[in-house]
Design a protein around this motif. Structure first.
Motif, PDB file in Angstrom:
ATOM      1  N   GLY A 168       0.784  -1.224   0.000  1.00 31.60           N
ATOM      2  CA  GLY A 168       0.000   0.000   0.000  1.00 31.60           C
ATOM      3  C   GLY A 168       0.815   1.273   0.000  1.00 31.60           C
ATOM      4  N   ALA A 169       2.147   1.160  -0.058  1.00 32.78           N
ATOM      5  CA  ALA A 169       2.999   2.350   0.023  1.00 32.78           C
ATOM      6  C   ALA A 169       2.966   3.134  -1.286  1.00 32.78           C
ATOM      7  CB  ALA A 169       4.429   1.955   0.350  1.00 32.78           C
ATOM      8  N   ILE A 170       2.878   4.446  -1.131  1.00 38.19           N
ATOM      9  CA  ILE A 170       2.965   5.378  -2.248  1.00 38.19           C
ATOM     10  C   ILE A 170       4.074   6.354  -1.882  1.00 38.19           C
ATOM     11  CG2 ILE A 170       1.773   7.163  -3.582  1.00 38.19           C
ATOM     12  CD1 ILE A 170      -0.876   5.785  -2.543  1.00 38.19           C
ATOM     13  N   THR A 198       5.329  10.457   1.408  1.00 38.12           N
ATOM     14  CA  THR A 198       5.049   9.040   1.634  1.00 38.12           C
ATOM     15  C   THR A 198       3.622   8.920   2.146  1.00 38.12           C
ATOM     16  OG1 THR A 198       5.909   9.038   3.898  1.00 38.12           O
ATOM     17  CG2 THR A 198       7.443   8.428   2.143  1.00 38.12           C
ATOM     18  N   ALA A 199       2.906   7.961   1.590  1.00 43.63           N
ATOM     19  CA  ALA A 199       1.516   7.732   1.973  1.00 43.63           C
ATOM     20  C   ALA A 199       1.226   6.245   1.869  1.00 43.63           C
ATOM     21  CB  ALA A 199       0.586   8.530   1.056  1.00 43.63           C
ATOM     22  N   MET A 220      -8.854   4.263   1.083  1.00 43.12           N
ATOM     23  CA  MET A 220      -8.512   5.607   1.535  1.00 43.12           C
ATOM     24  C   MET A 220      -6.989   5.692   1.577  1.00 43.12           C
ATOM     25  SD  MET A 220      -9.060   5.389   5.654  1.00 43.12           S
ATOM     26  CE  MET A 220      -7.893   6.673   6.003  1.00 43.12           C
ATOM     27  N   ILE A 221      -6.462   6.891   1.594  1.00 42.28           N
ATOM     28  CA  ILE A 221      -5.014   7.068   1.658  1.00 42.28           C
ATOM     29  C   ILE A 221      -4.687   7.969   2.837  1.00 42.28           C
ATOM     30  CG2 ILE A 221      -3.005   8.098   0.504  1.00 42.28           C
ATOM     31  CD1 ILE A 221      -4.139   7.078  -2.136  1.00 42.28           C
ATOM     32  N   VAL A 265      -8.565  11.282   1.749  1.00 44.85           N
ATOM     33  CA  VAL A 265      -7.138  11.344   2.050  1.00 44.85           C
ATOM     34  C   VAL A 265      -7.038  11.949   3.436  1.00 44.85           C
ATOM     35  CG1 VAL A 265      -4.908  12.348   1.420  1.00 44.85           C
ATOM     36  CG2 VAL A 265      -6.498  11.636  -0.377  1.00 44.85           C
ATOM     37  N   THR A 266      -6.263  11.315   4.309  1.00 46.80           N
ATOM     38  CA  THR A 266      -6.107  11.808   5.673  1.00 46.80           C
ATOM     39  C   THR A 266      -4.642  12.117   5.940  1.00 46.80           C
ATOM     40  OG1 THR A 266      -5.819   9.578   6.590  1.00 46.80           O
ATOM     41  CG2 THR A 266      -8.071  10.450   6.512  1.00 46.80           C
TER      42      THR A 266
END
Length: 158
Positions: free
Chosen positions: A57-59, A74-75, A87-88, A124-125
């Motif tokens: 799930g890493a962006i 990093t998200a 959700m991100i 997005v949080t």
């Protein structure tokens, strides 16, 4: 004042320059007054890139200008049980001091928001330090705000 064109790219862990940029920018952030920690050792830097690469799930987005990596976001993609959609959560948004005030943070955020929309995420949080007013101004301009009801950010070290 003219600023160089900024290029936003996904981190490619097979590229040494990307791995080095990731480690250098994270360490710069850790050393910054908003970071407040101990920089990563060489082993820690290796674990960072290997861990992010292994995390499905890493962006990780890098911002570069004129061949210099100057920003990082990093998200992590998660799943919201409340919306029954992905959700991100943004974990880090870093722009090196010499490059602040040029819109690089905004470009990284906009790239992430576009990615969240492409993934059909519900939201997005992020968390932001209470004393990081510059970051709060950016986030508010991009439509982020306090939760209703207000939430606390808690942690337990293991």
């Amino acid at each position: 004042m003219t600023t160089a064109e900024t290029c936003i790219t996904a981190c490619d862990y097979t590229r040494k320059t990307h791995r080095q940029a990731l480690a250098e920018i994270i360490n710069a952030y850790i050393e910054d007054e908003m970071g407040g920690g101990e920089t990563l050792s060489e082993d820690g830097q290796l674990r960072l890139s290997e861990g992010l690469q292994a995390c499905p799930g890493a962006i990780v987005l890098l911002a570069g200008q004129a061949g210099v990596y100057c920003g990082l976001l990093t998200a992590f993609e998660h799943f919201s049980t409340f919306t029954a959609q992905p959700m991100i959560n943004i974990h880090d948004l870093i722009v090196l001091k010499a490059y602040r005030g040029q819109g690089i943070g905004r470009q990284l955020m906009n790239a992430l928001i576009a990615e969240a929309e492409n993934r059909h995420c519900s939201r997005v949080t992020l968390e932001v330090r209470q004393d990081n007013l510059a970051a709060q101004r950016l986030y508010r301009k991009l439509g982020f705000g306090d939760t209703d009801p207000p939430m606390f950010y808690w942690r337990k070290y293991l």
